[in-house]
Enzyme design. Structure first.
Site, PDB file in Angstrom:
ATOM      1  CB  SER A 154      -0.902  -0.144   1.154  1.00 15.00           C
ATOM      2  OG  SER A 154      -1.526   1.344   1.497  1.00 15.00           O
ATOM      3  CE1 TYR A 167      -4.225  -2.447   4.702  1.00  9.41           C
ATOM      4  CE2 TYR A 167      -3.428  -0.252   4.085  1.00  9.41           C
ATOM      5  CZ  TYR A 167      -3.734  -1.481   3.895  1.00  9.41           C
ATOM      6  OH  TYR A 167      -4.105  -1.806   2.643  1.00  9.41           O
TER       7      TYR A 167
HETATM    8  P1  NAD Z   1     -10.666  -6.944  -0.090  1.00  8.45           P
HETATM    9  O1  NAD Z   1     -11.078  -6.637   1.272  1.00  8.45           O
HETATM   10  O2  NAD Z   1     -11.759  -6.637  -1.301  1.00  8.45           O
HETATM   11  O3  NAD Z   1      -9.877  -8.233  -0.241  1.00  8.45           O
HETATM   12  C1  NAD Z   1      -9.105  -8.963   0.838  1.00  8.45           C
HETATM   13  C2  NAD Z   1      -9.271 -10.423   0.607  1.00  8.45           C
HETATM   14  O4  NAD Z   1      -8.352 -10.908   1.640  1.00  8.45           O
HETATM   15  C3  NAD Z   1     -10.591 -10.612   0.907  1.00  8.45           C
HETATM   16  O5  NAD Z   1     -11.026 -11.675   0.033  1.00  8.45           O
HETATM   17  C4  NAD Z   1     -10.350 -11.636   2.197  1.00  8.45           C
HETATM   18  O6  NAD Z   1     -11.335 -12.558   2.405  1.00  8.45           O
HETATM   19  C5  NAD Z   1      -8.766 -12.312   1.937  1.00  8.45           C
HETATM   20  N1  NAD Z   1      -8.292 -12.245   3.417  1.00  8.45           N
HETATM   21  C6  NAD Z   1      -8.364 -11.382   4.393  1.00  8.45           C
HETATM   22  N2  NAD Z   1      -7.772 -12.241   5.648  1.00  8.45           N
HETATM   23  C7  NAD Z   1      -7.222 -13.464   5.096  1.00  8.45           C
HETATM   24  C8  NAD Z   1      -6.634 -14.629   5.705  1.00  8.45           C
HETATM   25  N3  NAD Z   1      -6.259 -14.432   6.793  1.00  8.45           N
HETATM   26  N4  NAD Z   1      -6.623 -15.589   4.805  1.00  8.45           N
HETATM   27  C9  NAD Z   1      -6.952 -15.551   3.370  1.00  8.45           C
HETATM   28  N5  NAD Z   1      -7.431 -14.588   2.845  1.00  8.45           N
HETATM   29  C10 NAD Z   1      -7.748 -13.459   3.684  1.00  8.45           C
HETATM   30  O7  NAD Z   1      -9.681  -5.765  -0.172  1.00  8.45           O
HETATM   31  P2  NAD Z   1      -8.743  -5.287  -1.531  1.00  8.45           P
HETATM   32  O8  NAD Z   1      -9.032  -3.814  -1.479  1.00  8.45           O
HETATM   33  O9  NAD Z   1      -8.828  -6.227  -2.732  1.00  8.45           O
HETATM   34  O10 NAD Z   1      -7.129  -5.750  -1.045  1.00  8.45           O
HETATM   35  C11 NAD Z   1      -6.300  -6.496  -1.562  1.00  8.45           C
HETATM   36  C12 NAD Z   1      -5.158  -5.878  -1.208  1.00  8.45           C
HETATM   37  O11 NAD Z   1      -4.695  -4.529  -1.723  1.00  8.45           O
HETATM   38  C13 NAD Z   1      -4.915  -6.009   0.293  1.00  8.45           C
HETATM   39  O12 NAD Z   1      -3.671  -6.582   0.890  1.00  8.45           O
HETATM   40  C14 NAD Z   1      -5.078  -4.445   0.441  1.00  8.45           C
HETATM   41  O13 NAD Z   1      -4.324  -4.120   1.931  1.00  8.45           O
HETATM   42  C15 NAD Z   1      -4.333  -3.722  -0.507  1.00  8.45           C
HETATM   43  N6  NAD Z   1      -4.770  -2.516  -0.747  1.00  8.45           N
HETATM   44  C16 NAD Z   1      -5.953  -2.088  -0.878  1.00  8.45           C
HETATM   45  C17 NAD Z   1      -6.362  -0.654  -1.167  1.00  8.45           C
HETATM   46  C18 NAD Z   1      -7.804  -0.231  -1.254  1.00  8.45           C
HETATM   47  O14 NAD Z   1      -8.043   0.866  -1.423  1.00  8.45           O
HETATM   48  N7  NAD Z   1      -8.805  -1.128  -1.741  1.00  8.45           N
HETATM   49  C19 NAD Z   1      -5.250   0.179  -1.130  1.00  8.45           C
HETATM   50  C20 NAD Z   1      -3.921  -0.071  -0.845  1.00  8.45           C
HETATM   51  C21 NAD Z   1      -3.784  -1.558  -0.724  1.00  8.45           C
END
Ligand code: NAD
Length: 269
Positions: A154, A167
């Site tokens: 991130s 985070y």
């Molecule tokens: P999301 O919540 O849609 O997806 C996250 C997924 O991770 C979910 O399907 C969840 O079930 C899975 N997950 C959580 N804990 C888990 C575990 N213990 N074991 C296996 N699976 C698990 O979120 P997203 O936005 O698609 O995030 C994807 C990645 O991108 C994450 O690492 C997040 O931190 C990062 N990210 C997201 C954003 C944003 O704005 N959406 C910004 C920066 C980084």
């Protein structure tokens, strides 16, 4: 001035990927878009997530790809569970050549407000989870001398934010772990890179604050988001998947230990 069209569908098929790909957090917004882009390249893809319902729904939607898609329920925070899942992937699909660490959780709150449980689960998934999966895959990849790994961290990993300390710190840990792994595996020809998204239209962002999170991200909130997003919009999951596929592929053959920020300029670099 008319804003350029934003593509929301999967990336165009790439022919620079081969072997077998694994995506954690496959049922989430960024993970699922990355899965669709990988499936479009024609290689087998293993979908790992702890959300079994969402995982089966995604696998069913990809049913036309038949035996090239394998859904495996796994908690990345549990290293034994991870090792069993990675062994199952290799037994059913073959040697893993590409790994995407996209599983993640977000617990917001100021440092004074955060509970031990919120801190612990954030590090268990975002930091230890990346370690468990990458180690399990690297142990198999290294002797074969071939592969690439991308961790979705991130821009919060290097941009301080109010109410995001757990985070952000966990993402900094996962990003640096991935770069160190890249150094360790460079001699075996295995590349390890980081994609650092900014605010992206996924369930994680909407769960944070609903529509308010998108408005705050774009416009900027002085005490939380610095200057907002200079490009004037949050990312679509496809923007992140494009960057992930580039770094996974041979188009990035001479890039390793790199952190590619995909945030519309929010982190100013
Ligand atoms: P999301 O919540 O849609 O997806 C996250 C997924 O991770 C979910 O399907 C969840 O079930 C899975 N997950 C959580 N804990 C888990 C575990 N213990 N074991 C296996 N699976 C698990 O979120 P997203 O936005 O698609 O995030 C994807 C990645 O991108 C994450 O690492 C997040 O931190 C990062 N990210 C997201 C954003 C944003 O704005 N959406 C910004 C920066 C980084």
């Amino acid at each position: 001035m008319t804003a350029p069209a934003v593509r929301t569908g999967p990336a165009a098929p790439s022919h620079e990927l081969s072997g077998v790909a694994v995506v954690t957090g496959a049922a989430g917004g960024i993970g699922a878009e990355t899965v669709r882009a990988l499936v479009a390249t024609g290689i087998p893809v293993a979908l790992l997530d702890r959300d079994i319902t969402a995982l089966w729904q995604l696998a069913a939607a990809l049913e036309e790809h038949g035996d090239r898609v394998l859904a495996v329920a796994v908690d990345v925070a549990d290293s034994a569970d991870v090792d069993a899942a990675i062994a199952k992937v290799e037994a059913e699909l073959g040697p893993i050549t590409h790994l995407v660490n996209a599983a993640g959780v977000l617990r917001s709150g100021t440092a004074s407000e955060l509970t031990d449980e919120e801190w612990d689960i954030t590090f268990a998934v975002n930091a230890s989870g990346v370690f468990h999966v990458s180690r399990s895959v690297a142990r198999r990849m290294a002797p074969r001398g071939r592969g690439s790994i991308v961790t979705v961290a991130s821009n919060a990993a290097f941009t301080p934010r109010v109410a995001m300390s757990a985070y952000a710190a966990s993402k900094a840990a996962s990003a640096m772990f991935t770069k160190c792994l890249g150094l360790e595996l460079a001699g075996q020809g295995i590349r390890c890179n980081v994609v650092a998204p900014g605010s992206t239209r996924t369930p994680m962002l909407t769960a944070l604050q609903g529509d308010a999170a998108e408005r705050a991200s774009v416009a900027g909130v002085p005490d939380a988001y610095r200057l907002g997003i200079p490009l004037g919009r949050i990312a679509e999951p496809a923007h992140i998947a494009d960057a992930v596929l580039f770094l996974l592929s041979d188009r990035a053959a001479h890039i390793t230990m790199h952190e590619l920020t995909v945030d519309g300029g929010a982190a100013l670099g």
